[in-house]
Design a protein around this motif. Structure first.
Motif, short mmCIF file in Angstrom:
data_model
loop_
_atom_site.label_atom_id
_atom_site.label_comp_id
_atom_site.label_asym_id
_atom_site.label_seq_id
_atom_site.Cartn_x
_atom_site.Cartn_y
_atom_site.Cartn_z
N ALA A 91 0.83 -1.21 0.00
CA ALA A 91 0.00 0.00 0.00
C ALA A 91 0.87 1.25 0.00
CB ALA A 91 -0.93 0.00 1.21
N ILE A 92 1.98 1.21 0.73
CA ILE A 92 2.91 2.37 0.76
C ILE A 92 3.49 2.57 -0.64
CG2 ILE A 92 4.96 3.29 1.92
CD1 ILE A 92 3.46 2.21 4.27
N ARG A 93 3.79 1.46 -1.31
CA ARG A 93 4.35 1.55 -2.66
C ARG A 93 3.29 2.05 -3.65
NH1 ARG A 93 7.18 -4.17 -3.81
NH2 ARG A 93 7.97 -3.04 -5.61
N TYR A 94 2.05 1.57 -3.53
CA TYR A 94 0.98 2.06 -4.41
C TYR A 94 0.87 3.58 -4.32
CZ TYR A 94 -0.97 -2.75 -4.34
OH TYR A 94 -1.19 -4.10 -4.43
N ALA A 95 1.03 4.09 -3.10
CA ALA A 95 0.89 5.54 -2.87
C ALA A 95 2.14 6.30 -3.31
CB ALA A 95 0.58 5.80 -1.40
N GLY A 96 3.13 5.57 -3.83
CA GLY A 96 4.33 6.21 -4.34
C GLY A 96 5.47 6.27 -3.34
N GLY A 97 5.22 5.83 -2.11
CA GLY A 97 6.23 5.93 -1.06
C GLY A 97 7.14 4.72 -0.99
N THR A 98 8.06 4.79 -0.06
CA THR A 98 9.03 3.71 0.15
C THR A 98 8.73 3.01 1.46
OG1 THR A 98 10.69 5.05 -0.96
CG2 THR A 98 11.50 3.19 0.34
N PRO A 99 8.42 1.70 1.40
CA PRO A 99 8.14 1.01 2.66
C PRO A 99 9.44 0.63 3.38
CG PRO A 99 7.86 -0.50 0.83
CD PRO A 99 8.26 0.83 0.24
N GLY A 100 9.43 0.74 4.67
CA GLY A 100 10.52 0.24 5.50
C GLY A 100 9.95 -0.88 6.36
N PRO A 350 8.17 -13.84 5.61
CA PRO A 350 8.50 -12.44 5.91
C PRO A 350 8.61 -11.60 4.64
CG PRO A 350 9.91 -13.93 7.16
CD PRO A 350 9.15 -14.78 6.19
N VAL A 351 8.06 -10.41 4.70
CA VAL A 351 8.05 -9.55 3.51
C VAL A 351 9.48 -9.26 3.06
CG1 VAL A 351 7.26 -7.35 2.54
CG2 VAL A 351 5.83 -8.56 4.21
N HIS A 352 10.43 -9.19 4.03
CA HIS A 352 11.81 -8.85 3.64
C HIS A 352 12.50 -9.96 2.86
CE1 HIS A 352 12.77 -10.98 7.48
NE2 HIS A 352 13.86 -11.32 6.85
N ARG A 359 14.61 -7.18 -4.75
CA ARG A 359 15.04 -6.60 -6.02
C ARG A 359 14.97 -5.07 -6.00
NH1 ARG A 359 11.10 -7.54 -9.72
NH2 ARG A 359 11.21 -9.71 -9.09
N HIS A 360 13.98 -4.53 -5.30
CA HIS A 360 13.83 -3.07 -5.27
C HIS A 360 14.54 -2.44 -4.08
CE1 HIS A 360 10.58 -4.02 -8.18
NE2 HIS A 360 11.02 -2.90 -8.71
N GLY A 361 15.40 -3.19 -3.43
CA GLY A 361 16.19 -2.62 -2.32
C GLY A 361 15.33 -2.26 -1.12
N LEU A 362 14.22 -2.98 -0.93
CA LEU A 362 13.29 -2.64 0.16
C LEU A 362 13.38 -3.64 1.31
CD1 LEU A 362 10.22 -1.78 -2.11
CD2 LEU A 362 11.83 -0.17 -1.05
N ALA A 363 14.46 -4.42 1.34
CA ALA A 363 14.56 -5.51 2.32
C ALA A 363 15.79 -5.36 3.20
CB ALA A 363 14.58 -6.85 1.59
N ASP A 364 16.35 -4.15 3.23
CA ASP A 364 17.59 -3.95 3.98
C ASP A 364 17.37 -4.08 5.48
OD1 ASP A 364 18.65 -3.50 1.55
OD2 ASP A 364 18.84 -1.32 1.75
N GLY A 365 18.43 -4.49 6.15
CA GLY A 365 18.38 -4.57 7.60
C GLY A 365 18.44 -6.00 8.08
#
Ligand SMILES: *Cc1c(COP(=O)(O)O)cnc(C)c1O
Length: 407
Positions: A91-100, A350-352, A359-365
């Motif tokens: 949902a954060i991505r749909y809205a154009g944002g970056t999910p953490g 897990p989403v990460h 692939r989109h670099g959204l799984a860091d940590g």
């Protein structure tokens, strides 16, 4: 002898009155959004204690609309738990944002307050304070929403409670009881009415809030960004006139679905009571010494009364056992139960670890809590029509499978 029917992990309960309500709507004037949507929303507001409810096409649409209303956009970050259905982060991505993604407490499956605090502090220091925090009421439990509220307030973030699992759950703050999705500690909460959830509309979802401005915004976002409100129109060409004042979506739910939702909501208390009784029966069985050594039910935080969307157990790791070996034993248990006609599930991958997030670099940590949890968790059958004997059969099957695995 006939084969034992498959016991699913979750299942809707549809009675004659549910069928009759849908049929009555089909014979009426309104199929799509009409007066029944508004009646369903009024019931949702009553039941959750929130001032406003907006019903939409799915829980995912609810998350998207809530994120947009909360102001998530191309420069925003939004934080959510890695132990959730992908939609909470998407949902954060749909809205154009970056999910953490935030790690969890492996004992409860809920977002780790310490990890959230650290992540918010680090983001704020980098000038990227999150716009929203979306905690997830995993399995029907509720995380420490008062603590999350404080962390959010520190950086001006809005809180979107993902209450897809927790309609009918309550939690306590300083001795006072609050309802999930009541928005006492969140700005917005989302619900899902998918058939495995506590009540169903087939597909459907809703957002609750106590904020009139967010409510008005969401009504427009649900329907193309269009308004007909004379007070809002920039001009008025006549009785046919409407204006698109922002970019919205076609996320409307139907009167047919909401008719089902209304009869389902009338049974919410009964559904939740039955889920809690089944959970108590499971808990008692898993407290027996031979099983308690091997498996543990997911912990429910103090003060929380869970509606038990899911009943999760965790395999206890053996001395010096690595996560791979633990995961292999969990997999074997899953396969054994499936062979016994028990369709358990794993919530969640897990989403990460999802390739699209990696692939989109959204799984860091690092996610040690979620990794330990994922290697060991199993969701056992839990739905209101389940019989006590079904619980006993599941427990006996777990016992047999674990005993065989040990010898
Ligand atoms: C089911 C679910 C959703 C999405 O709901 P849909 O109605 O299937 O779109 C979102 N978050 C969580 C935690 C869920 O379980």
């Amino acid at each position: 002898m006939s084969a034992r029917p498959l016991l699913p992990y979750g299942r809707q309960s549809i009675d004659d009155d549910d069928v009759a309500a849908v049929v009555e709507t089909l014979r009426g004037d309104w199929l799509t959004q009409g007066p029944t949507v508004a009646r369903f929303e009024a019931r949702l507001a009553e039941i959750t204690g929130a001032r406003y409810a907006v019903a939409v096409a799915s829980g995912t649409a609810a998350l998207h609309v809530a994120s947009l209303a909360a102001g998530v956009g191309p420069t925003s970050t939004g934080l959510t738990s890695t132990n959730t259905f992908v939609a909470s982060a998407n949902a954060i991505r749909y809205a154009g944002g970056t999910p953490g993604l935030v790690d969890i407490d492996s004992a409860t499956g809920l977002i780790s307050i310490a990890a959230l605090d650290a992540k918010v502090t680090a983001l704020a220091a980098a000038g990227q304070a999150p716009r929203v925090i979306t905690p997830v009421d995993f399995s029907g439990s509720v995380p420490d929403l008062a603590a999350i509220r404080k962390i959010a307030d520190r950086v001006g973030a809005l809180v979107i409670e993902d209450a897809a699992h927790s309609l009918g759950s309550t939690y306590e703050v300083e001795g006072q009881t609050f309802r999930a999705a009541g928005c006492a500690h969140a700005d917005l909460a989302i619900l899902s009415f998918h058939p495995v959830k506590t009540v169903t509309t087939g597909e459907g979802g809703a957002i609750t809030t106590n904020d009139a401005r967010l409510y008005e915004t969401m009504l427009e976002l649900r329907s193309h960004g269009i308004t007909r409100d004379p007070a809002k129109l920039l001009r008025n060409d006549g009785p046919w006139y409407y204006e698109q004042q922002s970019l919205g979506y076609h996320y409307r739910i139907t009167d047919i679905q909401c008719a089902l939702g209304i009869t389902q909501l009338a049974k919410l208390e009964r559904f939740v009571a039955r889920r809690q009784a089944l959970a108590a029966r499971y808990d008692a069985a898993f407290a027996e010494a031979d099983l308690a050594e091997l498996v543990a039910p997911l912990e429910v935080p103090a003060g929380v009364s869970s509606a038990y969307h899911l009943y999760v157990v965790r395999l206890k790791p053996r001395a010096a056992e690595g996560l791979e070996a633990l995961a292999a034993r969990r997999r074997a248990l899953f396969v054994s139960l499936r062979a016994a006609q028990i369709a358990c599930q794993v919530h969640y991958i897990p989403v990460h670890t999802q390739p699209d997030f990696v692939r989109h670099g959204l799984a860091d940590g690092a996610f040690p809590g979620a990794d330990a949890y994922y290697a060991s968790c199993l969701s056992l059958p839990m739905f209101p029509a389940m019989q006590d004997a079904d619980v006993d059969y599941v427990v006996a099957s777990v016992r047999t499978a674990l005993r065989e695995a040990r010898s």
